[in-house]
Design a protein around this motif. Structure first.
Motif, PDB file in Angstrom:
ATOM      1  N   ALA A 189      -3.915   4.630  -8.611  1.00 10.46           N
ATOM      2  CA  ALA A 189      -3.581   5.864  -8.717  1.00 10.46           C
ATOM      3  C   ALA A 189      -2.074   6.000  -9.027  1.00 10.46           C
ATOM      4  CB  ALA A 189      -3.595   6.184  -6.937  1.00 10.46           C
ATOM      5  N   TYR A 190      -1.162   4.936  -8.611  1.00 15.67           N
ATOM      6  CA  TYR A 190       0.154   4.986  -9.148  1.00 15.67           C
ATOM      7  C   TYR A 190       0.676   3.509  -9.255  1.00 15.67           C
ATOM      8  CZ  TYR A 190       0.476   9.563  -7.427  1.00 15.67           C
ATOM      9  OH  TYR A 190       0.322  11.107  -7.249  1.00 15.67           O
ATOM     10  N   THR A 191       1.664   3.223 -10.048  1.00 13.72           N
ATOM     11  CA  THR A 191       2.206   1.680  -9.865  1.00 13.72           C
ATOM     12  C   THR A 191       1.292   0.906 -11.035  1.00 13.72           C
ATOM     13  OG1 THR A 191       1.357   0.168  -8.448  1.00 13.72           O
ATOM     14  CG2 THR A 191       2.948   1.860  -7.648  1.00 13.72           C
ATOM     15  N   MET A 197       1.423   9.195  -1.447  1.00 12.23           N
ATOM     16  CA  MET A 197       0.978  10.553  -1.114  1.00 12.23           C
ATOM     17  C   MET A 197       1.103  10.826   0.467  1.00 12.23           C
ATOM     18  SD  MET A 197      -0.825   9.727  -3.947  1.00 12.23           S
ATOM     19  CE  MET A 197      -2.732   9.679  -3.593  1.00 12.23           C
ATOM     20  N   ARG A 232       1.609  -2.542 -10.070  1.00 10.22           N
ATOM     21  CA  ARG A 232       1.974  -3.898  -9.503  1.00 10.22           C
ATOM     22  C   ARG A 232       0.718  -4.884  -9.592  1.00 10.22           C
ATOM     23  NH1 ARG A 232       4.969  -2.766  -3.874  1.00 10.22           N
ATOM     24  NH2 ARG A 232       6.582  -1.431  -4.842  1.00 10.22           N
ATOM     25  N   LYS A 238       0.786  -1.351  -0.152  1.00  5.07           N
ATOM     26  CA  LYS A 238      -0.050  -0.050   0.146  1.00  5.07           C
ATOM     27  C   LYS A 238       0.722   1.367   0.012  1.00  5.07           C
ATOM     28  CE  LYS A 238      -3.568  -2.112  -0.572  1.00  5.07           C
ATOM     29  NZ  LYS A 238      -2.813  -3.372  -1.147  1.00  5.07           N
ATOM     30  N   ALA A 277       3.633   1.804  -1.498  1.00  2.00           N
ATOM     31  CA  ALA A 277       4.150   2.293  -2.913  1.00  2.00           C
ATOM     32  C   ALA A 277       2.848   2.651  -3.839  1.00  2.00           C
ATOM     33  CB  ALA A 277       4.661   0.992  -3.499  1.00  2.00           C
ATOM     34  N   LYS A 278       1.731   2.184  -3.569  1.00  2.00           N
ATOM     35  CA  LYS A 278       0.430   2.494  -4.110  1.00  2.00           C
ATOM     36  C   LYS A 278      -0.143   3.665  -4.047  1.00  2.00           C
ATOM     37  CE  LYS A 278      -2.115  -1.110  -5.743  1.00  2.00           C
ATOM     38  NZ  LYS A 278      -3.329  -1.970  -5.669  1.00  2.00           N
ATOM     39  N   TYR A 279       0.007   4.015  -2.591  1.00  2.00           N
ATOM     40  CA  TYR A 279      -0.725   5.132  -2.266  1.00  2.00           C
ATOM     41  C   TYR A 279       0.377   6.219  -1.459  1.00  2.00           C
ATOM     42  CZ  TYR A 279      -4.819   2.589  -2.934  1.00  2.00           C
ATOM     43  OH  TYR A 279      -5.620   1.799  -3.658  1.00  2.00           O
TER      44      TYR A 279
END
Lengths: 210, 210
Positions: free
Chosen positions: B61-63, A147, B65, A141, A143-145
């Motif tokens: 949002a990003y990545t 901010m 994966r 999480k 890395a994925k979020y």
């Protein structure tokens, strides 16, 4: 959108000024739904109640279930229902502050709406943000979020009691966090089992004095 | 905001028309971060791959994966990175559809950005929404985030393997859901343990035929 955020920032600075005048530290707690913020606040209230004066602003899209769970503490609690909006903003917090006797509060916790993304963009006038992630959400999480974890002063990894039953790559999690926010403390807790709570409260007391 | 939603709705209807022309059913999967959507999709791809042609649109949002986890299946996968936005919209999905050979797809899963609130307001042109909630998020989530559970055609309660280790009021959860969406099926799964997956896939096959 730019305009919305600019106006939010102005009001956040007003809130910050008011809180500073009254020597109140405000902490913005952000997590996914169900990461354990309310249970953590219960544990914090138990620990802090004979040391400092605590207040809580409860943000929810709907219902006052979280606020009700904190009613057993003799502290000021103000509920903000965002009526479906996915984050608190500085304007709704400003109105909540009007309903709290700031002279009798040292620490004001804000439990934001459960959401890893939108609350991160809206400064409320807090002294700092604490990110709460539960182990069951997965090690990927941060890395994925990123901010939230970039902005946070500390990350609480909650629900450590469930680690034996899930696949959670703790070294991978810590490495990702280090890449995003190198010196941020990671505090492991199980709020339901009351483990790691002392470490969290001691860190918090250090920040309140600082 | 009204304007944004109106424009989103127009584009969603365009997507719906294109999908119908190609006989593609699109399913919008919505949950909190870490509820297990990607693992559920892995289990669904395993089951469906010799029965129907599957495609996936991955919203993050990003990545990338999650998309990488699905690469072992020989299916079209299109990644949408929202660059920090908290939901997919019909415009980004329209662009993704341009990159999929719709003639060779029967079912298109959309894994939305992990968030219980914002994605609910944005129609993508899907045939229906499936809500995924993990047991560890707590039984109170439907009452606190009713919009999603009102809109969903089915709710998957995932991570049932963790029920013995947590406080989850299953009758209370079912009662809240019944109040919000009386006839919606609730399918209990543990995607990591591959339990309940047959029930989910059979329900899905029924919907695809209908």
């Amino acid at each position: 959108m730019r305009n919305v955020l600019d106006r939010n920032q102005d009001k956040a600075e007003d809130n910050r000024k008011i809180l500073k005048e009254h020597n109140v530290k405000m902490i913005n707690m952000i997590s996914s739904p169900g990461a354990g913020k309310t249970t953590l606040l219960e544990r914090s209230c138990e620990y802090l109640q004979d040391k400092v004066n605590v207040g809580v602003i409860e943000g929810d899209a709907y219902t006052d279930r979280d606020a009700k769970r904190l009613e057993r503490f003799d502290i000021p609690i103000v509920q903000i229902n965002t009526e479906g909006s996915c984050h608190l903003d500085s304007n709704s917090v400003a109105k909540a502050l009007e309903n709290i006797d700031l002279g009798s509060v040292d620490v004001l916790f804000v439990e934001n709406v459960g959401n890893l993304i939108c609350p991160t963009a809206f400064d409320l006038g807090e002294d700092f943000v604490v990110a709460v992630l539960s182990t069951t959400e997965g090690h990927d999480k941060p890395a994925k979020y990123p901010m939230l974890f970039r902005k946070a002063k500390a990350t609480i990894l909650n629900k450590t009691d469930l680690l034996p039953y899930i696949n959670f790559d703790l070294p991978g999690f810590e490495k990702d966090l280090k890449d995003i926010n190198p010196h941020m403390p990671i505090i492991q807790t199980s709020a339901t089992q009351a483990s790691g709570i002392d470490q969290w409260n001691l860190w918090l007391m250090g920040e309140l004095k600082g």
